[in-house]
Every structure is written in structure tokens, then in C-alpha cells.
Design a protein around this motif. Sequence first.
Motif, PDB file in Angstrom:
ATOM      1  N   GLN A  54       0.689  -1.189   0.045  1.00 18.80           N
ATOM      2  CA  GLN A  54      -0.015  -0.132  -0.072  1.00 18.80           C
ATOM      3  C   GLN A  54       0.857   1.297  -0.030  1.00 18.80           C
ATOM      4  N   GLN A  55       1.989   1.240   0.670  1.00 19.04           N
ATOM      5  CA  GLN A  55       2.758   2.435   0.625  1.00 19.04           C
ATOM      6  C   GLN A  55       3.426   2.595  -0.742  1.00 19.04           C
ATOM      7  N   GLN A  56       3.728   1.224  -1.634  1.00 19.79           N
ATOM      8  CA  GLN A  56       4.259   1.610  -2.711  1.00 19.79           C
ATOM      9  C   GLN A  56       3.305   2.390  -3.860  1.00 19.79           C
ATOM     10  N   ARG A  57       1.993   1.790  -3.484  1.00 16.25           N
ATOM     11  CA  ARG A  57       1.007   2.370  -4.142  1.00 16.25           C
ATOM     12  C   ARG A  57       0.729   4.046  -4.007  1.00 16.25           C
ATOM     13  N   LEU A  58       0.803   4.140  -2.726  1.00 17.24           N
ATOM     14  CA  LEU A  58       0.606   5.609  -2.347  1.00 17.24           C
ATOM     15  C   LEU A  58       2.043   6.386  -2.941  1.00 17.24           C
ATOM     16  N   SER A  59       3.182   5.920  -2.762  1.00 20.33           N
ATOM     17  CA  SER A  59       4.306   6.713  -3.186  1.00 20.33           C
ATOM     18  C   SER A  59       4.131   6.746  -4.907  1.00 20.33           C
ATOM     19  N   ILE A  60       3.650   6.022  -5.806  1.00 20.29           N
ATOM     20  CA  ILE A  60       3.261   6.136  -7.108  1.00 20.29           C
ATOM     21  C   ILE A  60       2.055   7.234  -6.984  1.00 20.29           C
ATOM     22  N   ALA A  61       1.104   7.285  -6.312  1.00 20.92           N
ATOM     23  CA  ALA A  61       0.237   8.134  -6.493  1.00 20.92           C
ATOM     24  C   ALA A  61       0.560   9.699  -6.319  1.00 20.92           C
ATOM     25  N   CYS A  62       1.499   9.890  -5.212  1.00 19.81           N
ATOM     26  CA  CYS A  62       2.231  10.821  -4.780  1.00 19.81           C
ATOM     27  C   CYS A  62       3.105  11.433  -5.991  1.00 19.81           C
ATOM     28  N   ALA A  63       3.934  10.579  -6.868  1.00 23.99           N
ATOM     29  CA  ALA A  63       4.400  11.042  -7.891  1.00 23.99           C
ATOM     30  C   ALA A  63       3.764  11.376  -9.195  1.00 23.99           C
ATOM     31  N   LEU A  64       2.670  10.884  -9.205  1.00 19.42           N
ATOM     32  CA  LEU A  64       1.577  11.363 -10.427  1.00 19.42           C
ATOM     33  C   LEU A  64       0.726  12.577 -10.078  1.00 19.42           C
ATOM     34  N   VAL A  65       0.537  12.884  -8.740  1.00 17.47           N
ATOM     35  CA  VAL A  65      -0.420  13.863  -8.479  1.00 17.47           C
ATOM     36  C   VAL A  65      -0.463  15.441  -9.106  1.00 17.47           C
ATOM     37  N   GLY A  66       0.871  15.340  -9.542  1.00 11.46           N
ATOM     38  CA  GLY A  66       1.110  16.858 -10.097  1.00 11.46           C
ATOM     39  C   GLY A  66       1.053  16.706 -11.614  1.00 11.46           C
ATOM     40  N   ASP A  67       0.597  15.771 -12.272  1.00 10.24           N
ATOM     41  CA  ASP A  67       0.579  15.410 -13.818  1.00 10.24           C
ATOM     42  C   ASP A  67       1.678  15.492 -14.464  1.00 10.24           C
ATOM     43  N   PRO A  68       2.862  14.943 -14.222  1.00 13.54           N
ATOM     44  CA  PRO A  68       4.114  15.236 -14.689  1.00 13.54           C
ATOM     45  C   PRO A  68       4.225  14.613 -16.134  1.00 13.54           C
ATOM     46  N   GLU A  69       5.057  15.095 -17.109  1.00  9.40           N
ATOM     47  CA  GLU A  69       5.389  14.777 -18.365  1.00  9.40           C
ATOM     48  C   GLU A  69       6.523  13.632 -18.275  1.00  9.40           C
ATOM     49  N   LEU A  70       7.157  13.593 -17.228  1.00  9.40           N
ATOM     50  CA  LEU A  70       8.358  12.412 -17.301  1.00  9.40           C
ATOM     51  C   LEU A  70       8.217  11.911 -15.796  1.00  9.40           C
ATOM     52  N   VAL A  71       8.100  10.579 -15.783  1.00  9.78           N
ATOM     53  CA  VAL A  71       7.811   9.828 -14.648  1.00  9.78           C
ATOM     54  C   VAL A  71       9.075   8.768 -14.456  1.00  9.78           C
TER      55      VAL A  71
END
Length: 305
Positions: free
Chosen positions: A141-158
Amino acid sequence: MDAAIEVNDLQKTYRGRRTGEVRAVDGVSFRVEAGEFFGILGPNGAGKTTTLEIVEGLRRPDGGEVRLLGQSPWPHSPALSQRMGVQLQASSFFEFLTVREQIETFAELYGASRARAAEMLEQVGLSDKARTRCQKLSGGQQQRLSIACALVGDPELVFLDEPTAALDPQARRNLWDLMRSINDEGRTVVLTTHYMEEAEALCDRVAIMDAGRILAVDSPAELIRGLDAPTRVTVAAGQLSEERAKELAEGETAASDDEAVVFETRDPQRLLTALAAEGALDGLAVRTANLEDVFLNVTGREWRE
């Protein structure tokens, strides 16, 4: 296509009292096209994470050049950071914040709305954990939250550093779907993973690293094709005598034991036709080379620290 990432002759050396001088990154060069799903593979200690941290602007290189979306990531550029999403191998959260508070904090840092934060929790399957403190989440669940936090800013590069480590098969496959959707939306994705099946399923191209160097770069299909490995065909024992198995092999490899007869052939169509004519298809299994075979061929099989 424009390059999202250009890395030229990257160098990074660490010095320790016990280890002495260790070249973690030794002349690494590669290019990632805009919109590409790019994988970096390698055994433990290969230099993957150090390379990724330099590209992300988290570490300063000793030499070489990195261009990220046309800019240098070092020294830190707030404008460039707004265009990136980074999921680290080991993430640290504010333990006493709830899941909702955590992702809303990240959303504010990126200038994203609370609605976007809620959307990301839904996308990674954590909406039902919104009021749970981060310290109470499981590792997956922490891994999934980490990915959500990485994507929340709608980035071009992940950047995703071993995002499915320690996840069960169901959670891993669900995250594969999420990672595909990220890429399908036009984002460039860079992934490090130890799961060869994952890289083969997701990546347009992969780079295989060892001892701080890139040893091979290509699409998984081309790397497998370049291995030129025989096809392994297995049938259950008791259908062919040892002598007949050798006749059907026609000079190629055929080995038998109490459980199975195993052929290694470069002409599987001929062999399968012959086995069908013999009525020897019980327990048939056909295994072609895969990315794991390429990885082991390139990096070797010795134990790593």
C-alpha cells in the motif's frame, strides 16, 4: 522524436574507508525518447539507482552530462521539478498524516487540486484507506501511495524505482495496468526493476547495466532475438524411447529421465510436427528464450552482494 532524456558519459565514484574507491557509474550514456517506456535493469550494485538519482537531479555527477526535457537537472531547478514525478525505491512519509493528508500535501507542493489528489487515490486503489495513517499501511500500500504522490502533479516524465518490489502477484499486475495507462497518456516513463517479466511486458526498450556500465540497449524482442537461443521442448516420459528421441532430434540435443524427454532445437516446427506424428504430445511444454535469459547471458550467474 525529441529526446526526453539525454545522458552522456555519466560518472560517479564513491570513496569509503573499508571499500576504497568504487565507481558506481562508469561512463553511462543513453537516450530516452519522448513518450517512451524505458527500463533500466541490472543486478544489485549495478549502478541503476545511482544513475537514476543523478538523472533526477538528486545527486551531483562527478563527470558527464544529463539533459532532462532539454535542461540540466543539476543544480536543482524548481521549474523542471514541476514537470517530473519521482517514486523512490524507499519512500518516507509523514507517519502521523493520513493517506488523504499525505497526498494532498504533495498536491499542494505541485500546485494540484484536492480533486486531483482524490482521483489519484482512486486510481491506485487507496480510496478506502484515505483516513488511515501512513504508518498503518502495508508495504504494498505504501508503494501504491508513493506512485500516487509521484503522479499527482500530472508530470510529463515519471521515474519509477522498483515500484512493484514486495507486492503480491495481483497487486503487481494491477500496477502494470496503471503504469501502462501512465505511458498511454503520453508520459515518458523510466523504470528500474528486478522482474524481467515486468520489463518485457511494459518496456519499449531496456538498458542492461552491470558494474556501473551499460552493456546492452534495445527492445526486449530484439535482445531476445539477438541471443539466438534454441527452443526447449519437453514431453512427458514414457512416450518415446531414448533411441527414438535421438532420431527425432536429428543431431540436436535430446535428454531424458524418469519424468520427461527434453529437446533443444532450432527448428521447433519440424520437431513438433514429428512429435505429433508419433502421438507424443502428452505433457508438451515449449519454452523459447526470454529477457531473463538475455539478462543472465549479459551479466553472468555469479552470486551478488
